[in-house]
Design a protein around this motif. Structure first.
Motif, mmCIF file in Angstrom:
data_model
loop_
_atom_site.group_PDB
_atom_site.id
_atom_site.type_symbol
_atom_site.label_atom_id
_atom_site.label_comp_id
_atom_site.label_asym_id
_atom_site.label_seq_id
_atom_site.Cartn_x
_atom_site.Cartn_y
_atom_site.Cartn_z
ATOM 1 N N MET A 1 0.752 -1.443 0.359
ATOM 2 C CA MET A 1 0.249 0.040 0.141
ATOM 3 C C MET A 1 1.122 1.193 0.248
ATOM 4 O O MET A 1 0.589 2.160 -0.575
ATOM 5 C CB MET A 1 -1.039 0.115 0.992
ATOM 6 N N SER A 2 2.166 1.003 1.261
ATOM 7 C CA SER A 2 2.780 2.448 0.810
ATOM 8 C C SER A 2 3.324 2.507 -0.377
ATOM 9 O O SER A 2 3.515 3.970 -0.480
ATOM 10 C CB SER A 2 4.212 2.164 2.050
ATOM 11 N N ASP A 3 3.347 1.756 -0.987
ATOM 12 C CA ASP A 3 4.418 2.098 -2.825
ATOM 13 C C ASP A 3 3.585 2.104 -3.467
ATOM 14 O O ASP A 3 4.209 3.422 -4.378
ATOM 15 C CB ASP A 3 4.698 0.357 -3.083
ATOM 16 N N ALA A 4 2.109 1.855 -3.521
ATOM 17 C CA ALA A 4 1.114 2.727 -4.376
ATOM 18 C C ALA A 4 0.751 4.167 -4.125
ATOM 19 O O ALA A 4 1.047 4.920 -5.178
ATOM 20 C CB ALA A 4 -0.194 1.959 -4.260
ATOM 21 N N VAL A 5 1.081 4.012 -2.537
ATOM 22 C CA VAL A 5 0.777 6.309 -2.453
ATOM 23 C C VAL A 5 2.210 6.769 -2.729
ATOM 24 O O VAL A 5 2.131 7.590 -3.361
ATOM 25 C CB VAL A 5 0.569 6.536 -1.089
ATOM 26 N N SER A 6 3.247 6.604 -2.688
ATOM 27 C CA SER A 6 4.131 7.355 -2.679
ATOM 28 C C SER A 6 4.327 6.785 -4.493
ATOM 29 O O SER A 6 4.757 7.819 -4.665
ATOM 30 C CB SER A 6 5.751 5.883 -2.440
ATOM 31 N N LEU A 7 3.917 6.108 -5.239
ATOM 32 C CA LEU A 7 4.153 5.987 -7.260
ATOM 33 C C LEU A 7 3.244 6.972 -6.857
ATOM 34 O O LEU A 7 3.650 7.732 -8.158
ATOM 35 C CB LEU A 7 3.569 4.805 -7.405
ATOM 36 N N ALA A 8 1.809 6.980 -6.386
ATOM 37 C CA ALA A 8 1.270 8.454 -6.644
ATOM 38 C C ALA A 8 1.426 10.173 -6.558
ATOM 39 O O ALA A 8 1.017 10.736 -7.466
ATOM 40 C CB ALA A 8 0.098 8.064 -6.050
ATOM 41 N N THR A 9 1.780 9.957 -5.856
ATOM 42 C CA THR A 9 2.355 11.091 -5.008
ATOM 43 C C THR A 9 3.690 11.524 -6.316
ATOM 44 O O THR A 9 3.862 12.750 -6.704
ATOM 45 C CB THR A 9 3.209 10.907 -4.120
ATOM 46 N N SER A 10 3.975 10.488 -6.137
ATOM 47 C CA SER A 10 5.629 10.758 -6.935
ATOM 48 C C SER A 10 4.655 11.361 -8.697
ATOM 49 O O SER A 10 5.859 12.557 -9.151
ATOM 50 C CB SER A 10 7.138 9.376 -7.659
ATOM 51 N N ILE A 11 3.700 10.193 -9.240
ATOM 52 C CA ILE A 11 3.657 10.733 -10.898
ATOM 53 C C ILE A 11 2.880 12.277 -10.537
ATOM 54 O O ILE A 11 3.004 13.122 -11.238
ATOM 55 C CB ILE A 11 2.318 9.393 -10.649
ATOM 56 N N LEU A 12 2.353 12.982 -9.311
ATOM 57 C CA LEU A 12 1.368 13.920 -8.929
ATOM 58 C C LEU A 12 2.608 15.067 -8.893
ATOM 59 O O LEU A 12 2.506 16.082 -9.847
ATOM 60 C CB LEU A 12 0.848 14.330 -8.265
ATOM 61 N N THR A 13 3.600 14.974 -8.150
ATOM 62 C CA THR A 13 4.791 16.044 -8.397
ATOM 63 C C THR A 13 5.565 15.977 -9.621
ATOM 64 O O THR A 13 5.700 17.423 -9.938
ATOM 65 C CB THR A 13 5.738 15.099 -7.056
ATOM 66 N N MET A 14 5.606 15.052 -10.595
ATOM 67 C CA MET A 14 5.811 15.210 -11.736
ATOM 68 C C MET A 14 4.526 16.485 -12.687
ATOM 69 O O MET A 14 5.582 16.530 -13.494
ATOM 70 C CB MET A 14 6.115 13.943 -12.627
ATOM 71 N N GLN A 15 3.382 15.328 -12.716
ATOM 72 C CA GLN A 15 2.400 16.687 -13.105
ATOM 73 C C GLN A 15 2.731 17.858 -13.426
ATOM 74 O O GLN A 15 2.313 18.623 -13.787
ATOM 75 C CB GLN A 15 1.383 16.016 -13.322
#
Length: 65
Positions: A1-15
């Motif tokens: 679950m933590s990996d999915a949240v960090s991945l989503a956070t990274s994608i939003l930051t890049m966008q």
């Protein structure tokens, strides 16, 4: 679950960074266009002022004297 949240956070930051960069580029482009318009207006004004001078005025000045 933590990996999915960090991945989503990274994608939003890049966008967000991509959007910010696109806006910065657009602002620079508009600023350059505004400066070009201002330069054209100043050049036109200088040309008109020069055209209104009597013959013999507005040319080169001999500053060696």
């Amino acid at each position: 679950m933590s990996d999915a949240v960090s991945l989503a956070t990274s994608i939003l930051t890049m966008q967000a960074a991509s959007t910010q960069q696109a806006l910065s580029i657009e602002m620079l482009r508009q600023n350059a266009q505004a400066e070009q318009g201002l330069l054209a207006m100043l050049q036109q004004s200088a040309d008109q002022a020069k055209a209104m001078l009597p013959a013999g005025q507005g040319g080169n000045v001999d500053v060696s004297a």
